[in-house]
Motif scaffolding. Structure first.
Motif, short mmCIF file in Angstrom:
data_model
loop_
_atom_site.label_atom_id
_atom_site.label_comp_id
_atom_site.label_asym_id
_atom_site.label_seq_id
_atom_site.Cartn_x
_atom_site.Cartn_y
_atom_site.Cartn_z
N ASP A 30 0.84 -1.19 0.00
CA ASP A 30 0.00 0.00 0.00
C ASP A 30 0.89 1.25 0.00
O ASP A 30 1.79 1.37 0.84
N ASP B 60 0.40 4.34 0.85
CA ASP B 60 0.36 5.18 2.05
C ASP B 60 1.23 4.58 3.15
O ASP B 60 1.96 5.30 3.84
N TRP B 61 1.18 3.26 3.29
CA TRP B 61 2.03 2.59 4.28
C TRP B 61 3.50 2.77 3.88
O TRP B 61 4.35 3.08 4.73
N SER C 10 5.19 5.97 4.75
CA SER C 10 5.52 6.17 6.16
C SER C 10 6.82 5.48 6.57
O SER C 10 7.26 5.62 7.71
N GLN C 11 7.43 4.75 5.67
CA GLN C 11 8.65 4.00 5.97
C GLN C 11 9.89 4.81 5.56
O GLN C 11 9.96 5.31 4.44
N THR D 181 -3.86 -8.61 4.11
CA THR D 181 -3.62 -7.87 5.35
C THR D 181 -2.55 -8.61 6.14
O THR D 181 -2.30 -9.79 5.93
N ARG E 112 1.25 -7.46 8.43
CA ARG E 112 2.06 -6.38 9.01
C ARG E 112 1.96 -5.10 8.20
O ARG E 112 2.23 -4.01 8.70
N MET E 113 1.54 -5.25 6.93
CA MET E 113 1.31 -4.08 6.07
C MET E 113 0.23 -4.45 5.07
O MET E 113 0.10 -5.59 4.67
N TYR F 199 -1.18 -4.99 1.53
CA TYR F 199 -0.45 -5.37 0.33
C TYR F 199 -1.43 -5.74 -0.77
O TYR F 199 -2.45 -6.37 -0.51
#
Length: 183
Positions: free
Chosen positions: A130, A132-133, A136-137, A169, A171-172, A174
């Motif tokens: 994703d 957006d996720w 954030s990394q 779904t 840990r992130m 996908y």
């Protein structure tokens, strides 16, 4: 590290190909090589697997770790970018390509190549986290191109592929974008 962190998504991508044995399949941007192992198992003794990777270091590593499959002719490795795949039109029954498009500057030529090499009854799976996720990394601040999933789907569809977005779904978030030729 590449294999461990991405194992669940690589397994899900190979499962989405619905291999029955005897196919010709490819892992495009194979990284740590787990996808090659899973494709070799899925295509069986009569199948053929290709690994395509732009990094010469990863190809060299795969030559060592997959020496037996190379020696028996079930695996062939290619150093090439996604925008110039080393296959004739319509020769792959399936391909997977996970976490690769972040490093492709212009997605349209790569999408056309992915569509071009897929057999009329074939299936490909493009995997992307994703965006957006990913944004954030911290690691994505260096040379990653993040695109909205809708933009990726539209680019694939413009290349004569139908796309089914399967969201995983864990840990992130996908996305497995399961592609089939429209021709």
């Amino acid at each position: 590290m590449l294999n461990k962190g991405n194992a669940a998504t690589i397994r899900a991508a190979v499962e989405a190909l619905e291999l029955t044995g005897g196919e010709t399949a490819a892992d495009i941007g194979f990284g740590g090589g787990l996808g090659l192992d899973l494709l070799l198992a899925g295509t069986g003794e009569s199948g053929r697997v290709h690994g395509v990777e732009p990094s010469g270091d990863m190809v060299t590593r795969a030559r060592r770790t997959h020496a037996a499959a190379l020696a028996d002719g079930r695996l062939e490795l290619h150093e090439a970018p996604m925008e110039a795949l080393p296959f004739p039109d319509g020769t792959l029954d399936g391909w997977i390509s996970l976490n690769t498009i972040y490093f492709v500057a212009d997605l349209a030529p790569a999408a056309r190549e992915l569509a071009r090499v897929l057999a009329p009854s074939g299936r490909g799976v493009l995997g992307v986290a994703d965006p957006d996720w990913m944004a954030s990394q911290a690691f994505t601040k260096h040379n990653f191109t993040l695109r909205p999933v809708a933009e990726v789907v539209a680019t694939l569809e413009a290349s004569d592929l139908t796309v089914e977005d399967r969201t995983l779904t864990g840990r992130m978030p996908y996305h497995l974008l399961v592609c089939r030729p429209t021709r």
